[in-house]
Design an enzyme around this catalytic site. Structure first.
Site, PDB file in Angstrom:
ATOM      1  N   GLU A 126       1.400 152.583  -1.806  1.00 33.12           N
ATOM      2  CA  GLU A 126       1.497 152.367  -0.735  1.00 33.12           C
ATOM      3  C   GLU A 126       2.817 150.807  -0.754  1.00 33.12           C
ATOM      4  OE1 GLU A 126       4.741 153.799   2.569  1.00 33.12           O
ATOM      5  OE2 GLU A 126       3.411 154.498   1.494  1.00 33.12           O
TER       6      GLU A 126
ATOM      7  N   CYS B 231      -0.557 160.104  -7.854  1.00 31.61           N
ATOM      8  CA  CYS B 231      -0.716 159.188  -6.357  1.00 31.61           C
ATOM      9  C   CYS B 231       0.147 158.004  -7.236  1.00 31.61           C
ATOM     10  CB  CYS B 231      -2.895 159.334  -6.618  1.00 31.61           C
ATOM     11  SG  CYS B 231      -3.616 160.580  -6.644  1.00 31.61           S
TER      12      CYS B 231
ATOM     13  N   ARG C 224       3.272 158.082  13.942  1.00 35.80           N
ATOM     14  CA  ARG C 224       4.821 159.208  14.162  1.00 35.80           C
ATOM     15  C   ARG C 224       3.999 159.988  15.998  1.00 35.80           C
ATOM     16  NH1 ARG C 224       8.329 160.238  10.256  1.00 35.80           N
ATOM     17  NH2 ARG C 224       9.395 161.047  12.110  1.00 35.80           N
TER      18      ARG C 224
ATOM     19  N   ARG D 281      -1.182 158.296   3.004  1.00 38.86           N
ATOM     20  CA  ARG D 281      -0.107 159.506   3.214  1.00 38.86           C
ATOM     21  C   ARG D 281       0.087 160.749   2.471  1.00 38.86           C
ATOM     22  NH1 ARG D 281       0.806 153.838   4.633  1.00 38.86           N
ATOM     23  NH2 ARG D 281       2.234 153.697   7.270  1.00 38.86           N
TER      24      ARG D 281
ATOM     25  N   ARG E 249       5.272 166.009   5.742  1.00 39.93           N
ATOM     26  CA  ARG E 249       4.313 164.431   5.377  1.00 39.93           C
ATOM     27  C   ARG E 249       3.577 164.697   6.550  1.00 39.93           C
ATOM     28  NH1 ARG E 249       5.594 159.733   5.364  1.00 39.93           N
ATOM     29  NH2 ARG E 249       3.498 160.173   5.437  1.00 39.93           N
TER      30      ARG E 249
ATOM     31  N   TYR F  47       0.376 164.438  11.849  1.00 38.04           N
ATOM     32  CA  TYR F  47      -0.268 162.712  11.190  1.00 38.04           C
ATOM     33  C   TYR F  47      -1.480 162.435  12.299  1.00 38.04           C
ATOM     34  CZ  TYR F  47       3.839 160.969   9.330  1.00 38.04           C
ATOM     35  OH  TYR F  47       4.920 160.454   8.845  1.00 38.04           O
TER      36      TYR F  47
ATOM     37  N   ARG G  85      -7.432 169.045  -5.622  1.00 37.69           N
ATOM     38  CA  ARG G  85      -7.515 170.223  -6.401  1.00 37.69           C
ATOM     39  C   ARG G  85      -8.727 170.647  -6.171  1.00 37.69           C
ATOM     40  NH1 ARG G  85      -5.762 165.841 -10.591  1.00 37.69           N
ATOM     41  NH2 ARG G  85      -7.917 164.947 -10.254  1.00 37.69           N
TER      42      ARG G  85
END
Ligand code: DC
Length: 361
Positions: free
Chosen positions: A75, A72, A113, A87, A5, A105, A61
Site C-alpha cells: 500500500e 499482493c 470507513r 486491504r 473492497r 471493514y 489459495r
C-alpha cells in the site's frame, strides 16, 4: 461484475496473523455478498509496509480460491495511515449490480470507513441526570439497535453489596463479595433487564440509596474490571447503543459514534426531581442538586476510568433542549458518522413536533 473492497487490521506482523486475518476478511466478504468461490475473478491484496511475514494470497489459495488471478502489493505509505493494515479488492462475476456490493471493514480498519464496519456502536456518555437513558433508549428504538445501560450494572453491583451488608468503601470486601455475584443481562423488547442469580432486580435499582451506593462501588477498580468484560461481551457482534460514563473513552474506544451529553446542574436536578415525582418519591430540589454534585465529583475525580469526554466524542449540551431536539441532534450526528447509512440528514425542518423516522435496518 462487481468490485468489493475490504480491509482489516492485523494484530502482529507474523505469518499466522497475516494469513488468519486475510482468511477472516475473505470469508466475511464471500458470506455477506452471498458469492461462490467460482465467481471470483481476481483478488488484489495490499499491505502496509509493516507487514512482511507472509503473502496474503496464500490465505486465498487455502480457502480454495485457486482459479482467480491473485496479486499482493504494498500500500502507498501515508504518514498518518493506519498501521498493520491489510486491504483487499475482490472482483467477482455474481450477476449483481455494483450497487449491491457489500464492502467489509473489520477491527481497527473499521475506523477507515465507519459506514462499512460490520457492526455499529453508539456510545452515549455524560453526567448523572442528563437524560442519557432517554436518548439512548430512543436511539436504540429508532435504529433497531440493542440498548445497553451500563449504569444499571454498577447499580446491580451496589445493590448486591447493600443486600449483603458489605461496606461499600472497603475495596477488598467489595471485590470478594462480587466474586460470588452472578450478574446477567436480558433484553426484552429493547428494555434491559438485570438479573442477579437469575432473579430480575431491575425495578429495585433506581432508588436514591442504590444511586448513591453505585457511584461508591464504581470507584473500585476490581468492580470496573469485572463489569468491563461483561460490557464488551454484550457489545460483541451487535449493533448497540451503550450509555454510561466511560463508554467512548474506555469500554468501546472504537465506537464509530460517540456522543457526550451534558447539561447545567440546575437543569439536571430539575429533571431528576420530576423523575422522582413521577415515581411517587417526594424529594427536595436542593437535596437532589447536592446528591448530583456529589456523584459528579466521585465520577469525575475517581482514579479509574473517570467521567470525561472522549477526544472524538461530539458534545450535545442539552440544557435548553427538549428530549426530541436532543434525539434529532444525535440522529444527525449518526447520519454524518455512518455516511448516511443510519440516522437522519440535517434539515431546517427538524425540530418542533417532528418525530424522527424509524430507520429500517
Ligand atoms: O447512569 P447511572 O446513574 O445509572 O450510573 C450509576 C453509577 O454508576 C454512576 O454514579 C456512575 C457509575 N457508572 C460508571 O462509573 N461508569 C459507567 N459506564 C456507568 C455508570
Amino acid at each position: 461484475m462487481i468490485a468489493i473492497r475490504g480491509a482489516i487490521s492485523v494484530d502482529h506482523n507474523t505469518r499466522e496473523d497475516i494469513l488468519s486475518s486475510a482468511k477472516q476478511m475473505l470469508k466475511e466478504i464471500i458470506k455477506i455478498n452471498r458469492m461462490e468461490i467460482r465467481q471470483i475473478i481476481s483478488v488484489i491484496f495490499s499491505v502496509t509496509n509493516d507487514l512482511n511475514q507472509a503473502y496474503p494470497a496464500a490465505a486465498a489459495r487455502e480457502l480454495g480460491i485457486t482459479e482467480a488471478g491473485l496479486m499482493c502489493q504494498q500500500e502507498m505509505y501515508v504518514e498518518s495511515g493506519l498501521p498493520k493494515c491489510l486491504r483487499v479488492m475482490v472482483l467477482a462475476e455474481t450477476g449483481d449490480e455494483q450497487s449491491s456490493a457489500r464492502h467489509i471493514y473489520m477491527k481497527e480498519a473499521a475506523r477507515l470507513r465507519p459506514e462499512f464496519a460490520r457492526f455499529f456502536a453508539v456510545a452515549v456518555d455524560g453526567p448523572a441526570g442528563v437524560g442519557k437513558g432517554t436518548l439512548a433508549q430512543n436511539l436504540a428504538r429508532a435504529l433497531r439497535f440493542i440498548y445497553v445501560d451500563t449504569g444499571a450494572m454498577y447499580r446491580a453491583a451496589a445493590y448486591f453489596c447493600l443486600k449483603k451488608d458489605v461496606p461499600l468503601t472497603d475495596a477488598e470486601q467489595v471485590e470478594n463479595a462480587l466474586a460470588n455475584m452472578c450478574l446477567s443481562i436480558e433484553n426484552q423488547n429493547n428494555i434491559q433487564r438485570i438479573l442477579l442469580d437469575g432473579v430480575d432486580v431491575t425495578d429495585e435499582l433506581r432508588t436514591p440509596e442504590v444511586s448513591d451506593a453505585s457511584s461508591k462501588v464504581a470507584v473500585i477498580q476490581a468492580v470496573r474490571d469485572k463489569l468491563l468484560i461483561l460490557q464488551r461481551k454484550t457489545a460483541e457482534g451487535n449493533n448497540i447503543v451503550m450509555e454510561g460514563r466511560d463508554i467512548g473513552s474506555r469500554v468501546l474506544p472504537d465506537a464509530q459514534i460517540k456522543i457526550y451529553l451534558d447539561a447545567d446542574i440546575d437543569e439536571r436536578a430539575g429533571r431528576r426531581l420530576k423523575d422522582r415525582d413521577d415515581m411517587g418519591i417526594s424529594s427536595d430540589f436542593a437535596e437532589i442538586r447536592r446528591e448530583l454534585e456529589e456523584r459528579d465529583r466521585r465520577d469525575i475525580q475517581r482514579a479509574h476510568s473517570p467521567l470525561k469526554r472522549a477526544a472524538d466524542a461530539v458534545l450535545i449540551d442539552s440544557t435548553h433542549m427538549s428530549p426530541l431536539q436532543v434525539m434529532e441532534a444525535a440522529m444527525c450526528i449518526i447520519y454524518e458518522k455512518t455516511g448516511g447509512l443510519y440516522g437522519i440528514r440535517y434539515s431546517q425542518n427538524i425540530g418542533g413536533d417532528n418525530i424522527p423516522p424509524q430507520i429500517p435496518h
